[in-house]
Design a protein around this motif. Structure first.
Motif, PDB file in Angstrom:
ATOM      1  N   GLU A 135      -8.348  -5.556  15.959  1.00  0.00           N
ATOM      2  CA  GLU A 135      -7.781  -4.446  15.198  1.00  0.00           C
ATOM      3  C   GLU A 135      -6.872  -3.610  16.087  1.00  0.00           C
ATOM      4  N   GLN A 184      -4.824   0.418  12.611  1.00  0.00           N
ATOM      5  CA  GLN A 184      -5.872  -0.050  11.711  1.00  0.00           C
ATOM      6  C   GLN A 184      -7.176   0.723  11.916  1.00  0.00           C
ATOM      7  N   THR A 191      -6.824   4.160  10.358  1.00  0.00           N
ATOM      8  CA  THR A 191      -6.818   4.128   8.896  1.00  0.00           C
ATOM      9  C   THR A 191      -8.234   4.260   8.333  1.00  0.00           C
ATOM     10  N   GLN A 192      -9.244   3.762   9.084  1.00  0.00           N
ATOM     11  CA  GLN A 192     -10.616   3.823   8.604  1.00  0.00           C
ATOM     12  C   GLN A 192     -11.159   5.250   8.570  1.00  0.00           C
ATOM     13  N   TYR A 193     -10.520   6.171   9.264  1.00  0.00           N
ATOM     14  CA  TYR A 193     -11.022   7.536   9.364  1.00  0.00           C
ATOM     15  C   TYR A 193     -10.406   8.471   8.340  1.00  0.00           C
ATOM     16  N   ASN A 236     -17.692   5.033   4.426  1.00  0.00           N
ATOM     17  CA  ASN A 236     -17.074   4.464   5.631  1.00  0.00           C
ATOM     18  C   ASN A 236     -16.529   5.570   6.528  1.00  0.00           C
TER      19      ASN A 236
END
Length: 336
Positions: A36, A40, A43-45, A299
Motif C-alpha cells: 500500500e 492509500q 485514505t483509510q483514515y 474502519n
C-alpha cells in the motif's frame, strides 16, 4: 521485596514498549509490506469519497511520507507530551496522553475512551468479584467432599457454565428477567456516583452472565488444585500437629492451591478490562468493547489502535499485580 517490585515494574514498562512497537507495526508497517502507498493508507483514515486535499492533510498529519521510525517516535512523543494536527485552517491539539485523533469524526481518541472506561471497569470488577468468590468457594467445598452429591451437582453446573457462551446466557437472562418477567426491565447504565442502587440493578444481569462462565472455570481449577494439595505430606503433618481443620484448609491447603487461580484471574480480568465485546453488545453497554466494535465497523484505525494499546496496558498491569501477589501468597517467590 522492594527490589522484587522494582524488577517487575521495570519489566512491565519494557513489555509495554514492546507491545506498543508491535501494535504500531501491525497498523503502519504491515500495510506497506503488503504494497500500500502512503495515499492509500491515508485514505483509510477519512470518510467515504474523500477529497485529494483531505487525503494529503491526513498523510501529512500522520507522517505517512516519513520513515517508519520517525512515525513511531512521534507516536510515543504524543503519548507523553501530546500532539498537534493541522487539519483545516485551525490546528487541532491532541492532549496528553494522545492515543490518536480520529479524522472521521474529528475527535480525540483518549477522551472518548475515558467516557467508556468506567462502564467497562464496573462490568469487569463486579463480575470478577462474583466469579472469584463463588468459583473458589465451590471448588474448595467440592474438593473437601469429592464424589458427594454436592460435588457432582456443582461440577455438572460448572460443565454447563463452561459450555454455554456469554451471548447465549446473556440473551436468556434478558428474555427471562427483562421481557417475560419484567423484574429488571429498561436496563441502562447509570453511573455509580449518580445512583449506586440503580448502578448495581442495571449491571446485575451482565455480572451474572459473565460470572456463570468464569466461576465454572474457577470452580474446576480450584477443585483440582485442592485435591492435589490436600494429599501432600505437609497437610498430614499439619493435622498431626493438632491444627483445626479450618486452619489446615485455609492457611495451608487453599493458599498453595491459589497460585494457578491467581494466574488465570490476572489474565481474565485484564482481558475484560480491555473490553468485554460480546457482553457489552448483548446488554447494550456503551463501554470499551462496544467502542472497539464500532471502530472496527467504521474502519477507524486511530480508535482501533487506541483500544489495542489500552487493552495491552490493562493486561500488563494485571499481570504485574499477579506477580506481586505471588510474593504474598508464596514466600518462595521472593527468594527466587
Amino acid at each position: 521485596m522492594f527490589a522484587y517490585i522494582i524488577r517487575r515494574i521495570f519489566a512491565a514498562v519494557v513489555l509495554l514498549l514492546v507491545v506498543s512497537a508491535v501494535t504500531f507495526a501491525i497498523f503502519f508497517l504491515l500495510p506497506r509490506i503488503a504494497g500500500e502507498t502512503a495515499d492509500q493508507l491515508a485514505t483509510q483514515y477519512v470518510g467515504k469519497n474523500p477529497s485529494p486535499e483531505a487525503i494529503a492533510a491526513v498523510k501529512k498529519n500522520l507522517g505517512f511520507d516519513q520513515p517508519l521510525y520517525t512515525q513511531y517516535w512521534h507516536f510515543l512523543k504524543g503519548l507523553v507530551s501530546g500532539a498537534e494536527y493541522k487539519f483545516g485552517p485551525d490546528p487541532v491539539t491532541c492532549r496528553v496522553p494522545c492515543f490518536g485523533y480520529s479524522f472521521k469524526n474529528h475527535l480525540e481518541v483518549w477522551p472518548e475512551l475515558t467516557k467508556r472506561i468506567p462502564i467497562t471497569l464496573s462490568l469487569a470488577i463486579g463480575a470478577a468479584v462474583l466469579w472469584l468468590v463463588s468459583g473458589v468457594a465451590t471448588g474448595v467445598v467440592s474438593a473437601l467432599k469429592p464424589r458427594s452429591v454436592f460435588d457432582r451437582i456443582a461440577m455438572g453446573i460448572s460443565l454447563a457454565g463452561v459450555s454455554l457462551p456469554v451471548f447465549f446466557t446473556g440473551a436468556l437472562l434478558l428474555t427471562l428477567f427483562s421481557y417475560e418477567w419484567p423484574i429488571l426491565d429498561n436496563l441502562q447504565y447509570v453511573d455509580f456516583t449518580d445512583d449506586p442502587l440503580m448502578w448495581a440493578r442495571n449491571l446485575i444481569l451482565p455480572w451474572i452472565s459473565l460470572a456463570f462462565l468464569y466461576s465454572a472455570l474457577y470452580a474446576r481449577l480450584t477443585r483440582a488444585g485442592m485435591l492435589e494439595t490436600m494429599s501432600e505430606d505437609y497437610i498430614r503433618t499439619a493435622r498431626a500437629k493438632g491444627l483445626v481443620e479450618r486452619k489446615v484448609v485455609t492457611r495451608h491447603g487453599l493458599r498453595a492451591a491459589l497460585t494457578p487461580v491467581i494466574t488465570i484471574f490476572g489474565m481474565d480480568l485484564g482481558l475484560l478490562l480491555g473490553g468485554a465485546l460480546i457482553t457489552e453488545q448483548v446488554f447494550s453497554l456503551p463501554g470499551v468493547g462496544q467502542f472497539a466494535v464500532q471502530a472496527i465497523a467504521d474502519n477507524d484505525l486511530p480508535k482501533i489502535l487506541g483500544v489495542t494499546l489500552l487493552a495491552a496496558f490493562f493486561i500488563v498491569a494485571c499481570n504485574l499485580v499477579v506477580d506481586l501477589l505471588y510474593a504474598l501468597v508464596d514466600p518462595r517467590v521472593r527468594l527466587s
